[in-house]
Design an enzyme around this catalytic site. Structure first.
Site, PDB file in Angstrom:
ATOM      1  N   LEU A 519      39.217  40.003  42.383  1.00  0.00           N
ATOM      2  CA  LEU A 519      39.886  38.972  41.845  1.00  0.00           C
ATOM      3  C   LEU A 519      39.984  38.906  40.160  1.00  0.00           C
ATOM      4  O   LEU A 519      40.867  38.600  39.501  1.00  0.00           O
ATOM      5  CB  LEU A 519      39.729  37.569  42.049  1.00  0.00           C
ATOM      6  CG  LEU A 519      39.926  37.088  43.474  1.00  0.00           C
ATOM      7  CD1 LEU A 519      39.105  35.823  44.050  1.00  0.00           C
ATOM      8  CD2 LEU A 519      41.596  36.830  43.706  1.00  0.00           C
ATOM      9  N   GLN A 521      36.906  39.724  36.626  1.00  0.00           N
ATOM     10  CA  GLN A 521      35.645  40.123  36.269  1.00  0.00           C
ATOM     11  C   GLN A 521      35.055  38.600  35.600  1.00  0.00           C
ATOM     12  O   GLN A 521      35.540  38.108  34.678  1.00  0.00           O
ATOM     13  CB  GLN A 521      35.768  41.085  35.074  1.00  0.00           C
ATOM     14  CG  GLN A 521      34.435  41.654  34.619  1.00  0.00           C
ATOM     15  CD  GLN A 521      33.669  42.689  35.718  1.00  0.00           C
ATOM     16  OE1 GLN A 521      34.439  43.164  36.594  1.00  0.00           O
ATOM     17  NE2 GLN A 521      32.541  42.815  35.626  1.00  0.00           N
ATOM     18  N   GLY A 523      31.497  36.352  34.402  1.00  0.00           N
ATOM     19  CA  GLY A 523      30.752  36.668  33.386  1.00  0.00           C
ATOM     20  C   GLY A 523      29.437  37.680  33.754  1.00  0.00           C
ATOM     21  O   GLY A 523      29.385  38.431  33.008  1.00  0.00           O
ATOM     22  N   PHE A 524      29.239  37.724  35.015  1.00  0.00           N
ATOM     23  CA  PHE A 524      28.138  38.864  35.179  1.00  0.00           C
ATOM     24  C   PHE A 524      28.344  39.852  36.149  1.00  0.00           C
ATOM     25  O   PHE A 524      27.513  40.506  37.008  1.00  0.00           O
ATOM     26  CB  PHE A 524      26.776  38.102  35.551  1.00  0.00           C
ATOM     27  CG  PHE A 524      26.561  36.992  36.405  1.00  0.00           C
ATOM     28  CD1 PHE A 524      26.914  37.423  37.938  1.00  0.00           C
ATOM     29  CD2 PHE A 524      26.661  35.895  36.207  1.00  0.00           C
ATOM     30  CE1 PHE A 524      26.947  36.465  38.605  1.00  0.00           C
ATOM     31  CE2 PHE A 524      26.551  34.695  36.970  1.00  0.00           C
ATOM     32  CZ  PHE A 524      26.793  35.215  38.471  1.00  0.00           C
ATOM     33  N   GLY A 525      29.626  39.861  36.543  1.00  0.00           N
ATOM     34  CA  GLY A 525      30.038  40.893  37.542  1.00  0.00           C
ATOM     35  C   GLY A 525      31.576  40.359  38.152  1.00  0.00           C
ATOM     36  O   GLY A 525      32.185  39.552  37.945  1.00  0.00           O
ATOM     37  N   PRO A 526      31.950  41.759  38.858  1.00  0.00           N
ATOM     38  CA  PRO A 526      33.276  41.485  39.669  1.00  0.00           C
ATOM     39  C   PRO A 526      33.219  40.281  40.351  1.00  0.00           C
ATOM     40  O   PRO A 526      32.350  39.787  41.298  1.00  0.00           O
ATOM     41  CB  PRO A 526      33.568  42.688  40.063  1.00  0.00           C
ATOM     42  CG  PRO A 526      32.216  43.114  40.371  1.00  0.00           C
ATOM     43  CD  PRO A 526      31.276  42.914  39.469  1.00  0.00           C
ATOM     44  N   VAL A 527      34.461  39.693  40.678  1.00  0.00           N
ATOM     45  CA  VAL A 527      34.723  38.428  41.656  1.00  0.00           C
ATOM     46  C   VAL A 527      35.544  39.007  42.686  1.00  0.00           C
ATOM     47  O   VAL A 527      36.656  39.706  42.449  1.00  0.00           O
ATOM     48  CB  VAL A 527      35.135  37.440  41.150  1.00  0.00           C
ATOM     49  CG1 VAL A 527      35.374  36.225  42.097  1.00  0.00           C
ATOM     50  CG2 VAL A 527      34.172  36.976  39.757  1.00  0.00           C
ATOM     51  N   LYS A 541      30.980  36.559  44.039  1.00  0.00           N
ATOM     52  CA  LYS A 541      30.743  36.999  42.692  1.00  0.00           C
ATOM     53  C   LYS A 541      29.640  37.947  42.815  1.00  0.00           C
ATOM     54  O   LYS A 541      28.650  37.424  43.393  1.00  0.00           O
ATOM     55  CB  LYS A 541      30.583  35.904  41.702  1.00  0.00           C
ATOM     56  CG  LYS A 541      30.494  36.384  40.230  1.00  0.00           C
ATOM     57  CD  LYS A 541      30.601  35.551  39.174  1.00  0.00           C
ATOM     58  CE  LYS A 541      30.837  34.199  38.719  1.00  0.00           C
ATOM     59  NZ  LYS A 541      30.541  33.729  37.714  1.00  0.00           N
ATOM     60  N   ASP A 638      30.648  28.144  27.339  1.00  0.00           N
ATOM     61  CA  ASP A 638      31.592  29.191  27.190  1.00  0.00           C
ATOM     62  C   ASP A 638      33.031  28.673  28.044  1.00  0.00           C
ATOM     63  O   ASP A 638      33.696  29.398  28.869  1.00  0.00           O
ATOM     64  CB  ASP A 638      31.298  30.196  28.131  1.00  0.00           C
ATOM     65  CG  ASP A 638      32.025  31.629  27.854  1.00  0.00           C
ATOM     66  OD1 ASP A 638      32.685  31.714  26.937  1.00  0.00           O
ATOM     67  OD2 ASP A 638      32.023  32.586  28.640  1.00  0.00           O
TER      68      ASP A 638
END
Ligand SMILES: *[C@@H]1O[C@H](CO)[C@@H](O)[C@H](O)[C@H]1NC(C)=O
Ligand SMILES: *[C@@H]1O[C@H](CO)[C@@H](O)[C@H](O)[C@H]1NC(C)=O
Ligand SMILES: *[C@@H]1O[C@H](CO)[C@@H](O)[C@H](O)[C@H]1NC(C)=O
Length: 831
Positions: A519, A521, A523-527, A541, A638
């Site tokens: 879907l 990217q 904050g800390f990795g792909p979704v 995530k 953020d």
């Protein structure tokens, strides 16, 4: 000098002719007969830099300085009379009779001089396109003085910091006292050479930061240097005692500089094609970057809690102080080295050996030898005064014989440091393993949980797995800045009732994390999008491996979001920690994120004004819950369009709490050294000084409002060929009474006009420069809903959002009505 007074009469006439001059010959030179009076300016040949008079923010004093002619926000790179301001608007910059470049006050007293000794007849000063102001003797064309040799707080390309180890002569940068006062501040940065050249920041005369040694490409104590700037830096040894450091980047359309700010940090700023200034990089990124934070033989790790530990084989010198968090006296060796003991009664002790510490910032005060890698260890082992060594291909063999000071554990980069320990100390492996783990508490605790998990698995596979994830989540410590509230938070996480998923289950739900299920990217990795067996759709995530920062954000997200429940916040359905894999499972949002709809011309029409207003209200309610209504007060840090997810009914849900911070009951504001977030949405006080509060979230909310109304991104916003941020554009239109120009044509309908205008008005109130002027979220909501009818007039926004030239130390204010854009040089004839 009477001549000058007379010329004032002619100023008007001369001004007229100067408009023509601007197109013909740009004036870049000062001579005894051509000089400049406040507010006149000089411009370099191709128009890169200007030299003239300016006042810093909140100051009425006048200074002679050099700034970028093309950048849209004024940024001063050099100040002449920094310690002796002009108190009136009648200063003059000229060449004196003895050939010096001088600044004169109203009474024609010299308040600043280039101070060259020995008279020079007939000299002139020229502003070059590099930003260098050079004074040269006309006949011989020898340069007798240059501003690049006398820097203020800014290093620009081609400028050199230097140190001559024989004469002690140094060229260094010194900070301003504060943003309104360019006088010499307490911080300075320059080169120091102790066997190898390093950059240091000094606070007064004490070391405040160091770069680590230069390996002919980068400083090995700055791990981000590799990824931020591959080339462009140089450190040159002229073999005659002088070391020069400078930088030059090849991309001509980007202006770069490094500023030593009044807080002692070095800020790297960029401006693309003369647009606003952005902060590219900060040199000090955590407490651990402060020189000698943990004392001698201490090791600093910004990811552990507390950040300071003793090196393995060492113990606190003063345990009481140490436990209080006063690490200054450092650590001492626990077991004496065998080589130090007087071995009269035979070979009793075991031989000393080395312990390898990975990814380290090497300590200060190193020695270097030409030994090759294999010899480096033997050389160190042979000499009892050698207590550690390291090897870097670009430097060679480094060794240490003094107290190890300013060591740091990095999560990327760094070198392997080999620490000399008594043999018995090295044998205590069991103990050592534990000590090593405490050094990396965050990752360590997770590992322990995961190890014990793999034992359990044999017994009761599935059950154990689930319990273990819970424990891993529960015991992970909070790695960010140590706040007592967060310690208690850590305990509360143990109560967390988070459903646990197995990795198999998630892999099959997402078709093995297939690319087509991705879907986006986070904050800390792909979704990834996924579908559970019983048909429920989910978003997964997955923490990228090898992401130290990511792990921190992952844990943070779990801690924050598991305590929250609100219809305008995304809901966490569960988690999974198995081996290397760490995943979080959320409800699936069919309409993706706000930026996808809002900034895509083909989809914008899905969002009519009613829809957009409903989204604004929803975001407001979610934010209000975070700031006020939940049991904890949470600053998101953020907030941006891509973090607003939309469900099937286009209800907004705030997501991505990887950077959120929990505030204690009466805490209103906090500081951080690690500024995370998205430029463009960050308030100036946060981006520049790391101060965040509810008001920094409100700033981001204001930017969002303006984006929603205009349908344009705050960043990458261009208008009239001139790069301008959305905020600048809105402010310009607001002042010109043309606010309708700003409204997305998709939504402009007369019946909504009042509501849309009100929205822009509230948006502007939220992005005001000073945090205290911005409304709280509850007030902003009342304003949007017209519960508060009369809105105050907004003050100028901080254009600094993407942009930041407000950087504290470099804003300048030309005199109102001054002829800053025209080259106006007073020419005295017939002297
Ligand atoms: C120039 O020299 C004078 C006298 O030595 C000194 O007071 C002054 O600070 C110097 N100015 C600069 C800009 O170095
Ligand atoms: C700089 O040094 C001064 C005087 O020693 C001290 O008061 C101040 O806290 C130091 N500043 C920083 C940022 O460490
Ligand atoms: C050991 O190292 C110290 C410091 O570098 C040096 O002064 C001394 O000469 C060395 N001793 C031997 C035996 O090489």
């Amino acid at each position: 000098m009477k001549v000058v007074r007379e010329t004032k009469l002619f100023d008007l006439l001369i001004l007229l002719s100067c408009f023509c001059l601007e197109f013909g010959t740009a004036i870049d030179t000062i001579t005894t007969t051509k000089f400049i009076n406040d507010p006149e300016t000089l411009i370099s040949n191709s128009g890169e830099f200007k030299l003239g008079f300016f006042s810093p923010t909140n100051s009425t004093y006048r200074y002679v300085g050099i700034w970028y002619a093309k950048a849209s926000v004024c940024s001063v790179i050099w100040v002449a009379n920094r310690n002796k301001p002009l108190k009136s608007l009648s200063g003059t910059l000229t060449i004196s009779e003895d050939g010096n470049l001088v600044v004169l006050d109203e009474q024609k007293n010299i308040i600043w001089s280039s101070n060259i000794t020995g008279s020079v007849f007939n000299s002139s000063a020229q502003l070059l396109d590099s930003g260098n102001l050079v004074l040269q003797e006309n006949k011989t064309e020898t340069i007798i003085w240059e501003s690049f040799q006398h820097p203020t707080d800014t290093l620009v390309p081609k400028m050199k910091l230097s140190t001559n180890v024989r004469t002690g002569k140094k060229v260094q940068v010194t900070s301003w006292t504060n943003q309104s006062d360019p006088s010499i501040g307490t911080f300075s940065v320059g080169i120091d050479v102790f066997n190898l050249p390093e950059l240091y920041i000094w606070n007064g005369s004490s070391r405040y930061w160091r770069s680590g040694p230069w390996n002919s490409r980068v400083f090995i104590g700055i791990p981000s240097m590799d990824s931020v700037f591959l080339d462009g830096f140089s450190l040159i040894d002229d073999q005659e005692g002088t070391f020069y450091f400078s930088f030059a980047f090849s991309n001509e359309s980007i202006l770069y500089n490094f500023v030593l700010n009044a807080q002692g940090n070095i800020v790297q700023k960029n401006s693309y094609k003369g647009g606003n200034w952005e902060v590219g990089w900060l040199v000090l990124q955590s407490e651990c970057d402060v020189y000698g934070k943990c004392g001698p033989f201490g090791i600093c790790n910004s990811k552990s809690l507390p950040i300071c530990n003793c090196l393995v084989g060492f113990k606190p010198k003063n345990i009481e102080e140490w436990d209080r968090g006063d690490w200054s006296s450092g650590c001492v060796r626990s077991t004496p080295l065998q080589c130090e003991r007087v071995t009269t009664n035979g070979e009793e002790g075991k031989k000393d050996g080395f312990l390898k510490l990975e990814m380290m910032k090497v300590p200060d005060l190193l020695n270097r030898s030409s030994a090759v890698e294999d010899e480096c260890r033997d050389q160190c082992l042979e000499n009892c005064s050698c207590i550690a060594y390291a090897y870097d291909a670009g430097i060679g063999c480094m060794s240490w014989t003094r107290d190890l000071i300013d060591s740091q554990k990095f999560s990327i980069g760094g070198v392997d440091l080999y620490l000399r320990l008594a043999g018995s100390e090295l044998d205590r492996k069991g103990v050592d393993v534990k000590v090593v783990i405490t050094i990396t508490v965050t990752i360590g605790t997770l590992l322990v949980a995961i190890c014990s998990f793999s034992l359990w698995r044999r017994i009761a596979k599935r059950k154990a797995r689930k319990r273990n994830t819970k424990e891993a989540l529960a015991f992970a410590k909070f790695p960010d800045e140590s706040k007592p509230e967060q310690d208690s938070m850590t305990n509360q996480v143990k109560l967390l009732e988070l459903p646990i998923f197995s990795f198999e289950e998630l892999a099959s739900a997402t078709n093995n994390f297939h690319q087509s299920n991705k879907l986006g990217q986070g904050g800390f990795g792909p979704v990834y999008r996924g579908k559970l067996l019983h048909g429920q759709e989910i978003a997964v995530k997955r923490l990228s491996r090898a992401s130290g920062q990511g792990l921190e954000e992952f844990m943070n997200e779990v801690v924050v979001i598991s305590k929250l429940q609100h219809r305008n916040l995304v809901r966490l359905l569960g988690g999974c920690v198995e081996g290397e894999e760490k995943l979080l499972i959320y409800e699936y949002m069919p309409n993706k994120s706000l930026d996808v709809l809002l900034f895509d011309p083909s989809k914008q029409e899905l969002l009519d004004w009613r829809q957009r207003f409903q989204i604004i209200e929803g975001i407001g309610r979610g934010l209000l819950y975070l700031h006020r209504d939940s049991r904890l007060r949470i600053i998101h840090r953020d907030l941006k369009a891509s973090n607003i997810l939309l469900d099937e009914n286009l209800n907004p849900k705030i997501s991505d709490f990887g950077m959120a911070r929990i505030f204690g009951g009466n805490e209103d504001q906090a500081n951080t050294n690690r500024i995370v977030g998205t430029y463009g949405y960050m308030s100036p006080e946060y981006a520049m000084e790391g101060r965040f509060s509810e008001k920094s979230d409100i700033f981001s909310f204001g930017v969002l409002l303006l984006e929603i109304v205009s349908g344009r991104r705050n960043t990458s916003f261009y208008h009239d060929e001139q790069a301008m941020s959305l905020l600048e554009f809105v402010w310009k239109m607001w002042n010109a009474n043309k606010i309708a120009n700003l409204v997305d044509p998709m939504i402009s309908e007369p019946s909504f006009e009042m509501e849309i205008l009100r929205c822009i008005h509230v948006g502007l109130l939220c992005v005001q420069d000073f945090a205290k002027d911005r409304p709280t979220v509850s007030v902003a909501i009342s304003m949007l809903k017209s519960e508060i009818v009369d809105l105050p007039r907004p003050k100028q926004p901080a254009f600094t959002a993407t942009q930041i030239a407000t950087d504290t130390s470099s804003q300048c204010k030309q005199r109102a009505g001054g002829s800053i854009n025209n080259v106006t040089v007073t020419v005295v004839q017939g002297r």
